[in-house]
Write a protein that holds these residues in place. Structure first.
Motif: not given
Length: 433
Positions: A171-177, A349-353, A357-361
């Motif tokens: 996940m290092m290269g993902t947005r959430v990571g 996280g949700k407020l940044t777009g 699911r990603e915000a929960g992660t």
């Protein structure tokens, strides 16, 4: 040879055997938890708890007292402290401003929000727990000290464990990571500052003059580190480091690390802050040379010495002493810890777009505490803020919040490019997991 000298040699031999036992048990449990998608630190923490009064100590004859006798424990504590300071130096050195490139506002908002909510909930929970834990070793502790420490302990995110988890889950290269890692980097710096302030307040007690003295000395210390030590280290690095790290440079860094730790201890804000600050100002360029000649050897030392810290921690954890009321308190501590970091990170996280699911992660990742939490709890014990039962419950909270993340993280499929890279690099990947 006198009987006293023989006894001293026997105690030192026991310490050596204890370290061997801790390393082996930690390695075995660390490998076992990897099959459950858990970071190795979970197994090492479990090893420390299992060798203490919570499990081994319950067997007939109390094997814990025989294997780790009272005479050996001061030696183990000193060894653990050295490993801890080297580890904190590494945390400071690993802080990379480039993590924040293009993410400063988002990472800052997520970090501040998660720390603020976790701190507020922790301090609020302290109002419910204080009456049962207001006396430590016969000494009454103030509510302010207890509440501040509970808030600070709830605020931390374990940057090293998080980085390892992101790597293992690809996940290092993902947005959430990437955002989680940047937020955790900011989080670490802010949380250590809060803890340093808390330690200063606890040390000063009700004496305002002592508090002002600690604050003034802290400002002087930071000024000296930034304006004198940092440029001096940069000059020494340019003079000594070329294509390799010479032994003299290593000696300078190790001496500086311990002197900085001594300075913060003398000031009254604990040795770990001196180690962290010294790592933070140590030059990182030439990066490849310093990483190979300094960071990697220091990591190797931590790999051997930190398990000793886990057993020192485990010897103070007694799960069997938690009463029925204590179980309810433990549930409240875990609930507050999870709510503070998960909600505090997910909403911004949700407020940044981000989608939910990603915000929960992101929230789950920021809820990871691991070894960093144990270090904070170690500070709490040394400051006399935590009694035995509260320390045990907080250690269990650190264990649960760290273990919670990995099974709930989404499984990201391996891309063709990653598969090709893995095939190409597999022969050279020899370092242990």
């Amino acid at each position: 040879m006198s009987s006293l000298a023989q006894h001293s040699e026997l105690v030192i031999a026991i310490v050596m055997a204890d370290i061997a036992i801790v390393l082996l048990v930690g390695a075995v449990l660390g490998r076992l938890v990897r099959h459950l998608r858990q970071p190795m630190v979970i197994g090492e923490i479990l090893a420390g708890i299992a060798l203490g009064p919570s499990l081994l100590g319950l067997l007939p004859g109390n094997p814990t007292e025989r294997i780790f006798p009272a005479e050996a424990r001061p030696y183990l504590t000193a060894i653990a402290q050295v490993g801890l300071l080297i580890f904190m130096f590494g945390i400071g050195w690993e802080f990379d401003k480039r993590l924040l490139k293009g993410r400063r506002r988002a990472a800052g908002a997520i970090s501040i929000s998660s720390i603020a909510l976790a701190f507020a909930l922790g301090a609020g929970l302290a109002t419910l727990l204080y009456s049962r834990h207001d006396t430590v070793n016969g000494h009454h502790i103030s509510f302010t000290a207890f509440a501040l420490f509970m808030g600070a302990a709830m605020s931390i995110t374990a940057f090293p464990v998080l980085a390892r988890m992101l790597t293992e889950h690809r996940m290092m290269g993902t947005r959430v990571g990437a955002l989680a890692l940047a937020s955790a980097a900011v989080d670490d710096v802010l949380a250590w500052c809060i803890l340093a302030l808390t330690a200063a307040i606890v040390t000063a007690g009700d004496a305002h003059g002592d508090m002002l003295q600690i604050a003034a000395l802290s400002v002087i210390y930071l000024a000296v580190m930034a304006l004198v030590v940092r440029p001096l280290l940069a000059w020494v690095t340019r003079r000594l480091v070329r294509d390799r790290v010479p032994p003299l440079y290593v000696i300078v860094l190790v001496a500086g690390l311990f002197l900085s730790s001594y300075a913060t201890t003398w000031i009254g804000i604990h040795a770990i802050f001196g180690a962290f600050a010294f790592g933070f100002i140590t030059p990182r360029e030439p990066f490849a040379v310093l990483a190979d000649g300094i960071k990697r050897p220091f990591d190797g030392i931590s790999l051997v010495l930190l398990p000793v810290f886990f057993i020192v921690t485990g010897l103070n954890v007694d799960i069997s002493a938690i009463s029925g009321r204590g179980v309810l308190e433990l549930a409240g501590i875990i609930l507050v810890a999870c709510a503070g970091k998960i909600v505090g990170a997910a909403i911004p996280g949700k407020l940044t777009g981000m989608p939910w699911r990603e915000a929960g992660t992101l929230g789950l990742l920021m809820n990871t505490r691991g070894l960093t939490e144990l270090i904070i709890l170690h500070v709490g014990v040394s400051l006399g803020v935590l009694d035995g039962q509260m320390f045990t419950m907080m250690v269990l909270m650190a264990l649960v919040t760290t273990a919670l993340a990995a099974p709930l993280l989404p499984n990201r499929p391996v891309t063709p490019d990653e598969l090709a890279d893995r095939r190409l690099t597999r022969p050279s990947q020899t370092q242990p997991a």
